[in-house]
Write a protein that holds these residues in place. Structure first.
Motif, PDB file in Angstrom:
ATOM      1  N   VAL A 127     -30.176  62.746 -18.508  1.00  0.00           N
ATOM      2  CA  VAL A 127     -31.435  63.489 -18.621  1.00  0.00           C
ATOM      3  C   VAL A 127     -31.557  63.962 -20.067  1.00  0.00           C
ATOM      4  N   ASP A 128     -32.309  63.231 -20.880  1.00  0.00           N
ATOM      5  CA  ASP A 128     -32.323  63.518 -22.319  1.00  0.00           C
ATOM      6  C   ASP A 128     -33.538  64.322 -22.782  1.00  0.00           C
ATOM      7  N   VAL A 129     -34.327  64.850 -21.841  1.00  0.00           N
ATOM      8  CA  VAL A 129     -35.420  65.759 -22.212  1.00  0.00           C
ATOM      9  C   VAL A 129     -35.198  67.092 -21.510  1.00  0.00           C
ATOM     10  N   ALA A 130     -35.603  68.179 -22.172  1.00  0.00           N
ATOM     11  CA  ALA A 130     -35.377  69.519 -21.653  1.00  0.00           C
ATOM     12  C   ALA A 130     -36.288  69.800 -20.463  1.00  0.00           C
ATOM     13  N   ILE A 131     -35.746  70.423 -19.427  1.00  0.00           N
ATOM     14  CA  ILE A 131     -36.532  70.738 -18.239  1.00  0.00           C
ATOM     15  C   ILE A 131     -36.920  72.215 -18.193  1.00  0.00           C
TER      16      ILE A 131
END
Length: 239
Positions: A86-90
């Protein structure tokens, strides 16, 4: 800053040879209160092992209201999910209590995970712990009183600030607790009158830690138990 010892419990739990490989790739940086480390949906390029202070995971709603859904202190690292696809911030990731952190490139750390079984095993265990803390916080926000949650948060901050006094405004505390500033101010006054904390010009001082522990919800002690299960007993001298 370069002379600051390693306080991060995750780093200290790694085998010496693993830590020796990581250290040249890490920069010890100062973290400023309110600074945003990662914006929601933004690409995660670096991870931060918190060495002093608190970094909060904040969910911001469309109407501008926000609430803390998780916090990272000296036990952990920001965005550990980025190491597992998961390489994008949630969430918004912002500094709540200033201090310091070891900054490392996500790409480098991901490559190390591929080649170092001990590092991967520890990061997988930490990721499970971090996910469990998100669930704990969700339950805590729903089921426990504002005073209980406030005491929990103050104790958590005290542990990672490595000092009895640290910067904290009522506005920021209200954001973290998902409450109004007025209700947080009232709760702080109650704790001050009870002798648990002092508060002057945005600086909180822990005056009676035992009193805070007696008032805090069960979530604080459960989290401490889980951390000791993951990293072993905390042998650092009391601050």
């Amino acid at each position: 800053m370069r002379n600051e010892p390693i306080n991060n419990r995750l780093l200290l739990s790694l085998p010496p040879e693993t830590l020796q490989r990581l250290m040249p790739e890490m920069d010890l940086i100062q973290t400023e209160s309110g600074a945003v480390i990662d914006h929601i949906d933004g690409l995660i390029e670096h991870l931060y092992f918190v060495n002093r202070g608190i970094v909060s995971l904040v969910k911001v709603m469309h109407d501008g209201r926000s609430v803390e859904v998780g916090a990272i202190g000296i036990e952990g690292v920001t965005d550990s999910n980025a190491l597992f696809g998961v390489d994008v911030a949630i969430t918004e990731t912002m500094v709540q209590v200033p201090g310091s952190a070891f900054k490392i490139g996500r790409a480098f750390l991901s490559r190390e995970l591929e080649n170092d079984r001990a590092l991967r095993r520890m990061m997988e265990r930490y990721w499970r712990f971090a996910f469990g803390q998100l669930a704990q916080t969700a339950a805590c926000n729903r089921l426990h009183t504002l005073e209980e949650r406030c005491c929990r948060w103050l104790l958590t901050s005290h542990d990672s600030a490595l000092d009895d006094s640290f910067p904290l405004t009522h506005e920021f505390l209200a954001t973290m607790l998902g409450a109004t500033r007025s209700s947080v101010s009232l709760t702080a006054k109650v704790l001050h009158r009870a002798g648990c904390i002092d508060y002057t010009r945005g600086i909180v001082t822990i005056a009676d830690r035992l009193g805070l522990e007696e008032t805090a919800c069960e979530c604080y002690s459960e989290t401490a138990t889980e951390m000791n299960r993951l990293f072993g007993p905390d042998t650092r001298p009391p601050h």
